[in-house]
Motif scaffolding. Structure first.
Motif: not given
Length: 249
Positions: A90-96
């Motif tokens: 998966i691409h992945g969401d940027p971490p907080p």
């Protein structure tokens, strides 16, 4: 006929919590033959590490690999891991946490690396009918296939009409169709806000209605020896999984 494969997605909060969930899945849903495990940065246990923990009970375990986490010169997660045979890229969401470094990789770049550097692994990619226009998502599917993706995991579906349409779009592909219960207004708002899901007008966010919908999809997939994965978020496994067996018998 029956499903060719049935997976359950389990969150690796900790080794102890994960193994408790695995034991429950084994007892409550004996038809499940696979686990898929997301990689969530807020937990210390990595998805590919978790597959080693669950393999004594589930030989087929598929870790989610986030493309943006992989440095260009770093080894691929799981590439040399004994017993691992499949990965989901998966691409992945940027971490907080902005102090955590990510990399500008496309999903296709990492798929190509796996196909070249770890050709023994079967590589899946993601399909999401909600986040953007269908033609854009289908172009993305074509790019992922060109890069070497051998199958797809869908975002959970909540609408039988959309499910039928997506089956047409992905005809001939190896697909794990996602199912996840949406219970109550807060859960519904999460899916609408975060994942841009559009629920049908007759959608009712109760456990009973979600089970009924999942049973309908599983019966349809069973007729063609399809594949599915269950994402039992915010529900007790003992309340959600056993009723789904009725659709598989």
């Amino acid at each position: 006929m029956s499903l060719s494969r049935l997976s359950v997605e389990l969150i690796p909060r900790s080794p102890e919590h994960l193994l408790e969930d695995v034991a429950q899945v084994k007892a409550l849903l004996p038809a499940a033959d696979t686990l898929n495990i997301p990689d969530l940065r807020r937990f210390a246990l990595r998805s590919y590490q978790a597959t080693d923990l669950v393999r004594p009970l589930f030989a087929q375990a598929i870790p989610h690999i986030r493309a943006i986490d992989i440095a260009p010169d770093a080894p691929l997660p799981g590439a040399e891991q004994e017993g691992l045979s499949e990965v989901l890229i998966i691409h992945g969401d940027p971490p907080p946490d902005l102090s955590y470094r990510t990399y500008p990789n496309s999903t296709e770049t990492i798929i190509r690396r796996y196909r070249k550097e770890a050709p023994h692994l079967k590589v899946y990619a993601a399909f999401d009918p909600y986040r953007r226009a269908p033609w854009q998502e289908l172009e993305d599917v074509a790019r992922k296939k060109e890069a070497g993706a051998q199958g797809f995991f869908t975002q959970p579906v909540f609408d039988l009409k959309l499910f039928d349409l997506c089956q047409e779009w992905l005809e001939g592909e190896t697909v794990f169709w996602g199912l996840s219960p949406v219970i109550g207004p807060r859960s519904r708002s999460y899916w609408e806000t975060t994942n841009r899901v559009i629920f049908p007008n007759n959608f009712i966010p109760t456990l009973e209605e979600n089970i009924r919908f999942a049973q309908a999809v599983l019966r349809t997939l069973s007729q063609t020896e399809g594949r599915a994965y269950l994402m039992p978020l915010r529900v007790k496994l003992e309340n959600y999984l056993p009723p789904l067996l009725e659709a598989l018998n």
